[in-house]
Structures are given as structure tokens and as C-alpha cells.
Write a protein that holds these residues in place. Sequence first.
Motif, PDB file in Angstrom:
ATOM      1  N   LEU A 110       0.843  -1.196   0.000  1.00 51.16           N
ATOM      2  CA  LEU A 110       0.000   0.000   0.000  1.00 51.16           C
ATOM      3  C   LEU A 110       0.882   1.252   0.000  1.00 51.16           C
ATOM      4  O   LEU A 110       0.545   2.273  -0.596  1.00 51.16           O
ATOM      5  CB  LEU A 110      -0.873  -0.031   1.256  1.00 51.16           C
ATOM      6  CG  LEU A 110      -2.155   0.769   1.311  1.00 51.16           C
ATOM      7  CD1 LEU A 110      -3.088   0.415   0.163  1.00 51.16           C
ATOM      8  CD2 LEU A 110      -2.864   0.492   2.637  1.00 51.16           C
ATOM      9  N   PHE A 111       2.025   1.161   0.680  1.00 49.96           N
ATOM     10  CA  PHE A 111       2.917   2.324   0.733  1.00 49.96           C
ATOM     11  C   PHE A 111       4.002   2.273  -0.338  1.00 49.96           C
ATOM     12  O   PHE A 111       4.452   3.314  -0.819  1.00 49.96           O
ATOM     13  CB  PHE A 111       3.508   2.462   2.142  1.00 49.96           C
ATOM     14  CG  PHE A 111       2.460   2.901   3.139  1.00 49.96           C
ATOM     15  CD1 PHE A 111       2.118   4.252   3.265  1.00 49.96           C
ATOM     16  CD2 PHE A 111       1.763   1.969   3.896  1.00 49.96           C
ATOM     17  CE1 PHE A 111       1.121   4.659   4.147  1.00 49.96           C
ATOM     18  CE2 PHE A 111       0.749   2.366   4.773  1.00 49.96           C
ATOM     19  CZ  PHE A 111       0.430   3.712   4.902  1.00 49.96           C
ATOM     20  N   TRP A 117      -1.698   4.272  -0.835  1.00 48.86           N
ATOM     21  CA  TRP A 117      -2.147   4.467   0.553  1.00 48.86           C
ATOM     22  C   TRP A 117      -3.280   5.473   0.645  1.00 48.86           C
ATOM     23  O   TRP A 117      -4.112   5.407   1.546  1.00 48.86           O
ATOM     24  CB  TRP A 117      -0.975   4.880   1.446  1.00 48.86           C
ATOM     25  CG  TRP A 117      -0.348   6.195   1.035  1.00 48.86           C
ATOM     26  CD1 TRP A 117       0.620   6.365   0.092  1.00 48.86           C
ATOM     27  CD2 TRP A 117      -0.674   7.490   1.525  1.00 48.86           C
ATOM     28  NE1 TRP A 117       0.928   7.691  -0.039  1.00 48.86           N
ATOM     29  CE2 TRP A 117       0.157   8.417   0.837  1.00 48.86           C
ATOM     30  CE3 TRP A 117      -1.569   7.973   2.488  1.00 48.86           C
ATOM     31  CZ2 TRP A 117       0.096   9.785   1.067  1.00 48.86           C
ATOM     32  CZ3 TRP A 117      -1.619   9.348   2.723  1.00 48.86           C
ATOM     33  CH2 TRP A 117      -0.786  10.240   2.019  1.00 48.86           C
TER      34      TRP A 117
END
Length: 497
Positions: A110-111, A117
Motif C-alpha cells: 500500500l505504501f 495508501w
Amino acid sequence: MEDLGFPWWLRGTHLLNIIFLSFLIRSGIQILASHPKLYWNDACKHGSEWLSFTTKEMPKDKLWTSQDEEEYYNSVVAIPGGDSLGPGRQWHFLNVIGWILTGVVYVALLFLDWPQWTRLVPTSWEVIPGAFQNFVTYLSFQIPPIPPGEEYNYLQKLTYGAVVFLLAPFQILTGAAMSPALSARYPWYIKLFGRHQSARSLHFLGLVAWISFVAIHVFMVVVHGFGKEMAKMVFGTEEHAEAAIVITIASIVALVALHIVTTKFSLNYPRRAQHALLAVVSPVRRSLLRRVTSAQNYDITDISPQPRVNGRPPAGEEYKRMAENGFEEYRLDVYGLVEKPRSFSLEELRTFPSVQTQRTLHHCIQGWTYVAEWTGVPLHQIIELCEPKPEARYLVFRTFQNVPESEPEPKGPGNFYGTIDFELMNHPQTILAYEMNGESLPVEHGAPIRLRVETQLGFKMVKWVCAIEVVEDYSHIGKGQGGWREDNQYYGTGAGI
Ligand SMILES: Nc1nc2c(c(=O)[nH]1)N[C@H]1C(S)=C(S)[C@@H](COP(=O)(O)O)O[C@H]1N2
Ligand SMILES: [Mo]
């Protein structure tokens, strides 16, 4: 702003998450069934539960045990169902491992896959009134719009963000708080959640939150348009809705089949399931908790009134006669792989040069707890007097309790026994206790001698000990699994969680 879309890793981890969560929910229900009562206090006094899932009444005029309070749930809701706390726990821990690894990969990507994110983390305050607005829109039976540059409407974004960043960590932290080894080493940690039983109650409320989330989530997917939403999760785009529905239905059938096959395997081949599951779970548990020793010292005011009992006292004549005479004839024999086998009278143990007293939290594997004060002799000192041979690795605790003789519904044959390794023996709070709460050990709690190993679950703390055998290996004892409950109830022999 560029479309975030539904990247492959998001779809993959979402699928794994469904598999792990479905097993976590069923195995969680299995574990709850073994003590279907929830408390906010660690004494767990009978009747003090705030929620109960059983209607069983305990007799007022005779001794009952925590095993009598157990419920047996159907295999449809619990894995594997029935009287299977040991396997249920192993299923839970196996899936915990898979689920946490999946979560770590998901959050990392996600990051790493910048700026994915932002699909879950709000970047402006507008999201909060926006989410409220979305809620009102849903209530008027309409679908809220998705703002430009977003994949979800504001209410979805907040809900998914909360599930990933609040509910999931909450479940992990409250789950870890129930480990006897962790709470023995870091008593402050469980205080973050109140105490052990509040962590357990909160973990249960977390389960309720998960089930509610899943139900509402699935319902909303249907409301939003099942084919279109599933196409996003299968192919990453809104196209090919029909194909997505076919694949989704096939996947659901496969998931149900997986549950049926694993449940049946676990019920029909409990020993093989025990070994297979523990082959994964035990190394992970060991690597995390190996060095953890107990440093508990509860306050005298924490001592629990009327602690529960598990296991009924020995019913044999020999024991009864001994108890009537205040255990004058009692001998603790230490034999096996030792240079100097010894036999200790109760008086010798009570007047042993070193005495140790500790106030600790007892954790039964079923889920109930209590605080008590124990006084006794450090176990390693007794064993060192007997000079163990170099190949000695385990202590086998033999008891006066013939289980079928003392239990109305025995779960197995023979005398109760348990083993611990030398590492646990050497822990500072491992003692042979002869006193509980300042008085001679009561018969129901193990008179005249019981083991206390304060990083472990209660079933390791053998009561009514008559002898200690020092061995290199326990595979020739009982059914070879390291203890009576491991043999007959398929528990794992490591009991730090
Ligand atoms: N001999 C013997 N020891 C035993 C048991 C048993 O059934 N027989 N039950 C174990 C379990 S499962 C627990 S939780 C604790 C309970 O200790 P208590 O009855 O003193 O509370 O004893 C352990 N020691
Ligand atoms: Mo127990």
C-alpha cells in the motif's frame, strides 16, 4: 489525478484475507465454546460473567470443574466442531500466522506502490462530513457518488481504513494479550487492555465487529452491483461482469469445499492434524517466546476468591488414606536419568532450605483465569540434588490421579501426567508448590504437591504429583505426545500461548 484502480497485489491479498478470516472466525468460535463466558475481571468468579453462551447449571452441592461448563458447537460454525479445543486453537494460530503475513504484505505494498495508501488514508478533513453525507444517501436508498481521484466514497474509505489500521491491529494486540507467557513476562502489557479477561472480552467484541463488517460489506457489494464490483476484485476493472460472477461463485464453492475437507480431516485424523498444524505453529511460537520467563508479582489484594478447578481429585484408596493422615506417608520419588534417585517426604519439602512465594495469574487453556499465591520449592533445586545425567532433557510428572476413576466423563485412559523440558524447569518461577494462598494446598488444587510453571497454560501444571521421572525423550510414555491432555485432547505440548 491518476486512477488508483485495483492492482494485482490488492486483489491477491483480498482473496487470501477471505480464506484466513473465515478460518479465524470459525476457530475463534471453537475456542470460545470451551469456556463460553466472558468477564471483565480476572478472578472469573462463577456468576460474574457479563455474557454467557451456555445454559448449563453447575451443581451447588458437589465439586464441578471447568470442563463441565464446556459447550460443544456444531462443525458448521466451529472448526473442527464438538469437543476440540486443542485442534481449534491450532487452526486459529495457523491462520493467525497466514493472516498477519498477508496483512504485512498488503500494508507494505500500500505504501510501496505510491500513492495507493491514499485510497484508505484520508488526506483532508472533508472526508468526515462527506462520510456522514454518504451515510444519509445510503439511508435514502441511493448510492453515493465516488469523488474524483478516489476509488471509494468517503464512508467506504473511512470504514476500510478503520478495518485495516484499527480493527486488525486491535485484534492482534488483544489476542497477544491472552498469551500466558507474554503476560507473565510483561504484566504491564495486559494492563493496557484492563486485564486478561478484558482483553479476552475485547477480542470477542472484535470478532463481532469482523462478522458485522463482513456481513455489511458483502451486502453493500450486492447493492453497488455485484458483477461490476466483483469484476474490480477479479480482473481489476469494471468490465467482464459476467465472467467475474462465474469466477466468484466458483471461488466460493472452492472455499466451502476447503472448509469441509479441512474440518473432516481434522475430525477424522486428529493426531495427524495435530502434528501437521503444530509443525507450522510450534516453531513460530518457540521463536517468539523461547526466552520469555515469568516475572509476576500480583498484589495480595488481587488474589481471587473461589478460583475454578479443573480435574477432579484422585479417587483411589491409597490417595484418600494419605489425605486423611495429612500426607504423612507421602513420598515424592525422583528417578530415571539421575545419578542419585531420591525420595522426599512432605516434611522434607516443606523444610527445604529455599522457599519461594509468588502471586501469579493462572491461565486455563479454556480461557478462564484467577490470581493466587503459591509457595513451594524451586524445582531445579530438587532435580539438581539428584544429579541428572548429561542426556536428561525432560521431566515427567506422574500423579495419583487415574482419570477414568476420578472423572465421570473421562476423555482418555490412564493416569494424568505432564512433561516439561529443562529450560522451563530452570525458569525462576517454576516451583513445586505445597501451599496456596498461605495454606496447605487444598485437595482440589493438587494436594500435597503440584507444579507451577508460570509462563504456561494451566494444563502443564500437574496436580497430585507422586513422582518425577527424568527422561531423554517422552515418546514411549502414554501415547507419546508429552502429556495426558496432549495425548487425549490433542493439545500442543508448548503452552506459552
Ligand atoms: N493431575 C491433574 N493435574 C491437572 C489437571 C488435571 O486434570 N489433573 N488439570 C490441569 C488444568 S487443565 C488446569 S487449568 C489446572 C487447574 O488448576 P486448579 O484446579 O488448581 O485451578 O490444573 C492442571 N493440572
Ligand atoms: Mo486447563
